[in-house]
Design a protein around this motif. Structure first.
Motif, PDB file in Angstrom:
ATOM      1  N   PRO A   1    -107.847  57.444 -13.739  1.00  0.00           N
ATOM      2  CA  PRO A   1    -108.247  58.138 -12.564  1.00  0.00           C
ATOM      3  C   PRO A   1    -109.342  58.985 -12.704  1.00  0.00           C
ATOM      4  CG  PRO A   1    -106.245  57.861 -12.758  1.00  0.00           C
ATOM      5  CD  PRO A   1    -106.527  57.444 -13.914  1.00  0.00           C
ATOM      6  N   THR A   2    -109.204  59.947 -13.403  1.00  0.00           N
ATOM      7  CA  THR A   2    -109.920  61.083 -13.629  1.00  0.00           C
ATOM      8  C   THR A   2    -110.679  61.151 -15.031  1.00  0.00           C
ATOM      9  OG1 THR A   2    -108.625  62.767 -14.861  1.00  0.00           O
ATOM     10  CG2 THR A   2    -108.215  62.711 -12.329  1.00  0.00           C
ATOM     11  N   LEU A   3    -110.352  60.438 -16.010  1.00  0.00           N
ATOM     12  CA  LEU A   3    -110.767  60.352 -17.229  1.00  0.00           C
ATOM     13  C   LEU A   3    -111.851  59.357 -17.566  1.00  0.00           C
ATOM     14  CD1 LEU A   3    -107.999  61.572 -19.444  1.00  0.00           C
ATOM     15  CD2 LEU A   3    -109.738  63.053 -18.360  1.00  0.00           C
ATOM     16  N   GLN A   4    -111.985  58.151 -16.745  1.00  0.00           N
ATOM     17  CA  GLN A   4    -112.868  57.174 -17.108  1.00  0.00           C
ATOM     18  C   GLN A   4    -114.231  57.647 -16.998  1.00  0.00           C
ATOM     19  OE1 GLN A   4    -112.855  53.173 -14.905  1.00  0.00           O
ATOM     20  NE2 GLN A   4    -114.938  53.467 -14.464  1.00  0.00           N
ATOM     21  N   ASP A   5    -115.037  57.127 -17.920  1.00  0.00           N
ATOM     22  CA  ASP A   5    -116.467  57.400 -18.158  1.00  0.00           C
ATOM     23  C   ASP A   5    -116.616  59.120 -18.668  1.00  0.00           C
ATOM     24  OD1 ASP A   5    -117.262  54.939 -17.621  1.00  0.00           O
ATOM     25  OD2 ASP A   5    -116.999  55.554 -15.384  1.00  0.00           O
TER      26      ASP A   5
ATOM     27  N   ILE B   1    -105.142  59.783 -24.290  1.00  0.00           N
ATOM     28  CA  ILE B   1    -104.819  59.872 -22.727  1.00  0.00           C
ATOM     29  C   ILE B   1    -103.355  60.049 -22.641  1.00  0.00           C
ATOM     30  CG2 ILE B   1    -104.743  58.904 -20.595  1.00  0.00           C
ATOM     31  CD1 ILE B   1    -107.767  57.888 -21.047  1.00  0.00           C
ATOM     32  N   THR B   2    -102.828  61.207 -22.428  1.00  0.00           N
ATOM     33  CA  THR B   2    -101.242  61.274 -22.375  1.00  0.00           C
ATOM     34  C   THR B   2    -100.709  61.813 -21.263  1.00  0.00           C
ATOM     35  OG1 THR B   2    -101.814  63.553 -23.404  1.00  0.00           O
ATOM     36  CG2 THR B   2    -101.232  61.929 -24.842  1.00  0.00           C
ATOM     37  N   GLY B   3    -101.505  62.297 -20.227  1.00  0.00           N
ATOM     38  CA  GLY B   3    -101.036  62.825 -18.913  1.00  0.00           C
ATOM     39  C   GLY B   3    -100.311  61.619 -18.031  1.00  0.00           C
ATOM     40  N   ALA B   4     -99.133  61.899 -17.698  1.00  0.00           N
ATOM     41  CA  ALA B   4     -98.179  60.751 -17.025  1.00  0.00           C
ATOM     42  C   ALA B   4     -99.089  60.289 -15.961  1.00  0.00           C
ATOM     43  CB  ALA B   4     -96.909  61.384 -16.517  1.00  0.00           C
ATOM     44  N   ASP B   5     -99.785  61.097 -14.966  1.00  0.00           N
ATOM     45  CA  ASP B   5    -100.451  60.713 -13.883  1.00  0.00           C
ATOM     46  C   ASP B   5    -101.712  59.964 -14.297  1.00  0.00           C
ATOM     47  OD1 ASP B   5     -98.683  62.291 -12.368  1.00  0.00           O
ATOM     48  OD2 ASP B   5    -100.252  63.574 -11.586  1.00  0.00           O
ATOM     49  N   GLU B   6    -102.462  60.310 -15.231  1.00  0.00           N
ATOM     50  CA  GLU B   6    -103.259  59.566 -15.776  1.00  0.00           C
ATOM     51  C   GLU B   6    -103.323  58.278 -16.188  1.00  0.00           C
ATOM     52  OE1 GLU B   6    -107.678  59.931 -15.732  1.00  0.00           O
ATOM     53  OE2 GLU B   6    -106.116  61.545 -15.029  1.00  0.00           O
ATOM     54  N   ILE B   7    -101.904  57.985 -16.932  1.00  0.00           N
ATOM     55  CA  ILE B   7    -101.430  56.643 -17.315  1.00  0.00           C
ATOM     56  C   ILE B   7    -101.035  55.892 -16.175  1.00  0.00           C
ATOM     57  CG2 ILE B   7     -99.645  55.650 -18.467  1.00  0.00           C
ATOM     58  CD1 ILE B   7     -99.789  58.092 -20.749  1.00  0.00           C
ATOM     59  N   ALA B   8    -100.329  56.445 -15.214  1.00  0.00           N
ATOM     60  CA  ALA B   8     -99.813  55.654 -14.136  1.00  0.00           C
ATOM     61  C   ALA B   8    -101.093  55.314 -13.408  1.00  0.00           C
ATOM     62  CB  ALA B   8     -98.799  56.484 -13.272  1.00  0.00           C
ATOM     63  N   GLY B   9    -102.024  56.131 -13.212  1.00  0.00           N
ATOM     64  CA  GLY B   9    -103.228  55.853 -12.323  1.00  0.00           C
ATOM     65  C   GLY B   9    -104.055  54.649 -12.890  1.00  0.00           C
ATOM     66  N   ALA B  10    -104.232  54.802 -14.218  1.00  0.00           N
ATOM     67  CA  ALA B  10    -104.851  53.611 -14.925  1.00  0.00           C
ATOM     68  C   ALA B  10    -104.238  52.365 -15.087  1.00  0.00           C
ATOM     69  CB  ALA B  10    -105.076  54.073 -16.261  1.00  0.00           C
ATOM     70  N   LYS B  11    -102.764  52.513 -14.857  1.00  0.00           N
ATOM     71  CA  LYS B  11    -102.127  51.389 -14.907  1.00  0.00           C
ATOM     72  C   LYS B  11    -102.026  50.510 -13.426  1.00  0.00           C
ATOM     73  CE  LYS B  11     -99.008  51.651 -18.474  1.00  0.00           C
ATOM     74  NZ  LYS B  11     -97.414  52.013 -19.157  1.00  0.00           N
ATOM     75  N   ALA B  12    -102.137  51.692 -12.494  1.00  0.00           N
ATOM     76  CA  ALA B  12    -102.222  51.074 -11.043  1.00  0.00           C
ATOM     77  C   ALA B  12    -103.658  50.469 -10.621  1.00  0.00           C
ATOM     78  CB  ALA B  12    -101.979  52.396 -10.116  1.00  0.00           C
ATOM     79  N   ALA B  13    -104.501  51.204 -11.350  1.00  0.00           N
ATOM     80  CA  ALA B  13    -105.958  50.683 -10.957  1.00  0.00           C
ATOM     81  C   ALA B  13    -106.258  49.240 -11.498  1.00  0.00           C
ATOM     82  CB  ALA B  13    -107.149  51.561 -11.595  1.00  0.00           C
ATOM     83  N   ILE B  14    -105.770  48.871 -12.337  1.00  0.00           N
ATOM     84  CA  ILE B  14    -105.636  47.381 -12.989  1.00  0.00           C
ATOM     85  C   ILE B  14    -104.546  46.588 -12.426  1.00  0.00           C
ATOM     86  CG2 ILE B  14    -107.153  47.905 -14.878  1.00  0.00           C
ATOM     87  CD1 ILE B  14    -104.432  47.935 -16.822  1.00  0.00           C
ATOM     88  N   GLY B  15    -103.644  47.058 -11.521  1.00  0.00           N
ATOM     89  CA  GLY B  15    -102.613  46.329 -11.001  1.00  0.00           C
ATOM     90  C   GLY B  15    -101.440  45.915 -11.911  1.00  0.00           C
TER      91      GLY B  15
END
Lengths: 676, 676
Positions: free
Chosen positions: B261-265, B273-287
């Protein structure tokens, strides 16, 4: 004898310059023949280009060879050293008399096989290892831009010229140099490529098919083809080059061994042309007959003298401008150009040491390095830092440095990119130019990538500071490709290089002071992992400056000395505690810099490392070199041991690696007990 | 939490492949999070490209990971190791179970921080030091061409694929690799550049402005831009790439940290990437929601299994073709691919040794090396020699080898050009591919340029032979830039590398036999200058194989042992003669290979180096490391000394240098007397 070598007609149209160039050719031929060794072909091929450059464009004054604002001329194709020596001789550099030309490649002469910085005035850098000169020149051009921004174009306003051969352009370091120069838009950098189509193994077409102009243009350079024997074409190209807003590469199509009857344009001309017929034929082809070896007609000498005199006027104008500066400004410029650290450095470091001894921070030495730089950079404004794309890991950037870029020449931090080799070579060039104190970071393991340039830092004795973090298996999970084990040995084996491995923040500050005050290069090997403070009692003296010192004396009767560096000092101290608990009196010696300890007198060395007690070294690296301090000439313990690495590292959290490889206080204590 | 990261629409159009790629992404995210260390962003960015490659193009069979004719896949951007581990895991490599993925970067796992050759099947080379994989791949592609020419396309007919990052392309070694590959028209080499515009320090635009496609094209590559998240575009590009007649670079425009979510690019996505939110967000983004870490749905696993099964058929077809070869042909191919030296090697060397002992030629060891190769190359036809543009100086080319070129794939000699680093890395690749035994030459001093690749030869344990001539001040006039003094120490400090410094032609032949029979890399340090024969009595045994041995026993009562290597054995022998004349019994030990001596048992070592007599080492190099043999753990002499170099060399005829630096029989004898 075949004397019918085709000399291009255009070479003869400017008779004066053709004769001047021929003097260079003949000096190269004669000197190489006298030495029966050397490289004749390149000076013969590039003589015309060099002549036009020195005759009309290069800003230089043989009477003031260290003039701050001279153009820098770099013979990157250093094997063609006789071209440079011939130029310096003919333009009247005082220390380059005919005796030197005649003593080419002989013991004690200034005219070594390859140009050696420091041997004679006008040799701006040591070249020979290919590609280095080109990459040094990038550093020189960076320095010129930075100093012009700081001190104004009235003081710094010159160019950097490079003659580079195919070998320079094939070495990988050239790509790092070219891409860095293009990115930074170093428009004062002009590369004259000796495009002779020949390398040692034969035609370049045997090994390479690169469109060099396209390659340079892909990285933001402008290029132009030049007939290397047409003085008018050369003249126009050099004038054009100075007007460009980007770095310039001139592809100078030349004939290697120009004039040699059977060897011109062949790989054999690359080396020493020694056959009498060939030499006579080459001289005949350029109309140079009936003269003794090394004989240069007075008229030609006069033309060269005129070329040299041209610079005197420019220098006088500059001198007048310089004299108009305030005395303080002049002194400041002279000081930085001489590479002298400012007086404030020592007091800043002392103040920092006092604070650190009080605060006793637990921190990685890479962080301690940043803490030191945060104090040093404001009081030593000639520092110019950087990192090969590991800024956050190397902790090399401090606040307010700014970033040196095409848009901002006042920035004091260079993002060198993933170019360790190019960075090191550029740092050499920055240091050689004078006026700035370069430091640059990478991981210690990647000293490998920069190794040829680090060696040249040492050989030349220039003040460059390599900030090399992640200095052992303490790097942890990245694994053996990133974990140095043999690198400390490699660097310590290199003459003229101070290798610092500080144990805590105070030692790190001391190492920085020494590195920035040194006449030669330094490596700071720094940890990724946190370390406890071991220097918690302030002393004004720079202990690291003695190389090794007694960090903690034995409490019980002294039976053992543990010698450690960097992160393993903590382990040595813990081992000492264990041993003292068993009434085994143990001294801990911190040994952050072998070279400086070596430089101490015998009495001090024996005081620190007395012959009686058993002695154990501990360092998370291979043993190579340690025996010298354990039991060698410089040591003298009857019984000695070592705790360290015996092979490559592994990938895991670092605490586990230390345990797994047996580099622990328990292991050190056990080794002491075994020896007792 | 921001889960609205824009996923390019085209990534979703091939749902099957998108899901397969997402499995790679999630494994990388989960493994890095579990280790709290590693690099998440690159696998997330290149997952789509890797998926299409493994799904439809890569020729591989996880059930036969060492299949001779598999495609080679090299992850040059080795920090993205989880991409490779994920691919090997999902395609069913037996030794890459989920336990390994979960143990990423932990002690003893196969899933080291960077891919380590030998840790697991399917890891074709060790990568991490940037640019190395790309340059290894050039060697692999050379090997494929050479073996196809020798054994036919029915046996060898595959591609080499590389994923390279910006870091790889910025390292200078990449230029050497690219220009070599372009020149050699290695059309089976396909580089997938992860064009994500990000490096550790920030945007690539911070450090580089190179038009990479233009750069590659300048050296004879063809290129094409690819949307790294459009499976159809990738598919078309890979198919196109395989049809080209030149090496191919595909510029794959990718999003590092795809989906985060905030780290792409951003540069932050490069690392862990270790933040729980970031990981969850990345997974959500790819369904990818509602799944446990490391959980891969069965349908996706099945798709990956199908991708893996594709290769089984190709392999079976190949196996049938291979089985149709004569048994002798099959055995030959299996032998060379296993890196086993032919039986004839030993007898050829023995025969040569007998002749040399009789003839006792006075010759440089570089010439002796050529003499040895002249016997070896005809009986060991898998050798593939070369030099970094010093063929005549390194004496590496023997008659009838032919030259490997774009026009002749049967040639066994490679003109590597002035590319020491590229040569060494290519040699690693040739050795890793199997089927050939690469050797390559340069000056010992320029081991520096190849240092990162030499280290990898040692770390991987591959059979590469570095022929490094001009191994001391004996090089003479070229001067200190070309004279190694610290290089033997540097190489000996490197674990896993055998450094040979033979004293005459017989020792040189023995060293060659050992180097070509070894499981790991060797350096042969050879002289420029002529040396007398010291091994004039033939013995069948390979004396060099014991590392050090008694070359000449004391005649008078033994009072001293002189230990020497290479060119200084002659000096040791002359010193012995002087000392014996004074009734000082002196043994001379020749010590051509420290590593092999270290490997001998204690009894043998003490027999060669007994504790009683004084001991003097002599080598025209720095002392670093010598104390170990003089008085260290492995030595034990009460009194020891060393005659060698204390700094850099100089430019002069070599006989004068030896005198000037005091490396003479007189000095050695004087040192013995001093100690006595």
């Amino acid at each position: 004898m075949n004397t019918t070598t085709e000399i291009p007609a255009e070479a003869r149209t400017d008779a004066r310059r053709f004769a001047m160039a021929n003097a260079l050719r003949v000096l190269a031929l004669d000197a190489v023949a006298a030495a029966n060794s050397g490289h004749s072909g390149m000076p013969m091929g590039m003589a015309d280009v060099a002549t036009v450059l020195f005759d009309s464009h290069l800003r230089f004054d043989p009477k003031a060879p260290r003039w701050h604002d001279r153009d820098r001329f770099v013979l990157s194709a250093g094997h063609g050293s006789m071209l440079l020596y011939g130029l310096l001789h003919l333009t009247g550099y005082e220390d380059m008399g005919e005796d030197q030309i005649r003593a080419f490649r002989q013991l004690g002469s200034r005219t070594a096989g390859h140009p050696e910085f420091g041997h004679a005035a006008g040799i701006e850098t040591t070249t020979g290892p290919l590609g280095q000169g080109l990459a040094n020149a990038v550093g020189m051009a960076i320095a010129e831009e930075a100093l012009r921004a700081r001190f104004g174009a009235r003081v710094f306003d010159h160019h950097t010229w490079v003659i580079a051969g195919d070998g320079c352009l094939m070495e990988g370091v050239s790509q790092e140099a070219i891409t860095l120069a293009g990115h930074l838009a170093l428009s004062r950098l002009i590369v004259l490529w000796d495009d002779n189509g020949i390398s040692i193994d034969g035609k370049v077409s045997l090994t390479d098919s690169t469109d060099q102009r396209a390659r340079f243009e892909a990285s933001g350079w402008v290029t132009r083809a030049v007939n290397a024997h047409d003085h008018a074409d050369i003249e126009a190209a050099l004038a054009w080059a100075k007007a460009q807003k980007q770095p310039v590469m001139l592809a100078c199509k030349s004939h290697i061994g120009f004039g040699a009857p059977t060897l011109q344009d062949t790989a054999k001309a690359h080396g020493a042309i020694t056959g009498a017929d060939e030499i006579a034929g080459a001289k005949a082809a350029i109309g140079w007959e009936g003269k003794a070896p090394f004989e240069i007609p007075a008229a030609i000498r006069a033309d060269w003298a005129r070329a040299a005199a041209r610079g005197a006027e420019a220098r006088a104008e500059w001198q007048a401008r310089f004299a108009a500066l305030t005395p303080a400004r002049q002194a400041e410029i002279d000081r930085v150009m001489a590479g002298e650290a400012p007086k404030k450095l020592a007091s800043a470091v002392r103040k920092l040491k006092r604070r650190l001894a009080e605060e006793a921070p637990k921190m990685a030495t890479r962080k301690a390095s940043e803490v030191a730089l945060a104090e040093i950079n404001p009081v030593m404004r000639e520092t110019i830092g950087g990192s090969a794309d590991l800024t956050g890991s190397n902790n090399t950037r401090t606040a307010d440095l700014g970033v040196f870029s095409a848009a901002d020449r006042k920035g004091r931090y260079i993002h060198y990119g993933i170019r360790e080799h190019g960075m090191a070579a550029a740092m050499n060039g920055i240091a050689l130019h004078g006026g700035l104190a370069p430091y640059g970071g990478t991981f210690l393991c990647f000293a490998d990538y920069a190794r040829p340039s680090i060696r040249l830092s040492a050989l030349m004795g220039v003040r460059t500071v390599y900030v090399m973090t992640h200095d052992s298996i303490g790097l942890g999970e990245d694994g053996p490709t990133h974990q140095p084990v043999e690198h400390l040995a490699m660097l310590r084996a290199t003459p003229g290089l101070n290798v610092f491995r500080p144990a805590d923040a105070v030692e790190t500050a001391e190492a920085w002071e020494l590195a920035l005050s040194a006449a030669g290069p330094s490596v700071l090997a720094l940890t990724r992992q946190n370390l406890p403070a071991v220097r918690t009692a302030h002393v004004n003296r720079n202990e690291v400056g003695r190389g090794a010192y007694i960090l903690a004396e034995a409490e019980a009767k002294r039976a053992a000395v543990i010698v450690a560096t960097g992160s393993e000092v903590e382990i040595a101290m813990a081992a000492k505690a264990m041993l003292e608990a068993e009434e085994i009196g143990t001294r801990v010696v911190s040994m952050p810099c072998w070279e400086l300890f070596e430089a101490q007198d015998e009495t001090y060395r024996r005081r620190v490392l007395p012959p009686g007690p058993v002695r154990v070294g501990v360092e998370a690296a291979v043993r190579t070199g340690w025996d010298r301090w354990l039991c060698g000439e410089r040591g003298s313990a009857k019984k000695a041991g070592f705790v360290g690495m015996e092979g490559f590292g592994a990938s895991a959290p670092y605490q586990e690696l230390y345990k797994s490889f047996g580099i622990t206080a328990e292991a050190v204590a056990a080794e002491v007990r075994r020896l007792l």
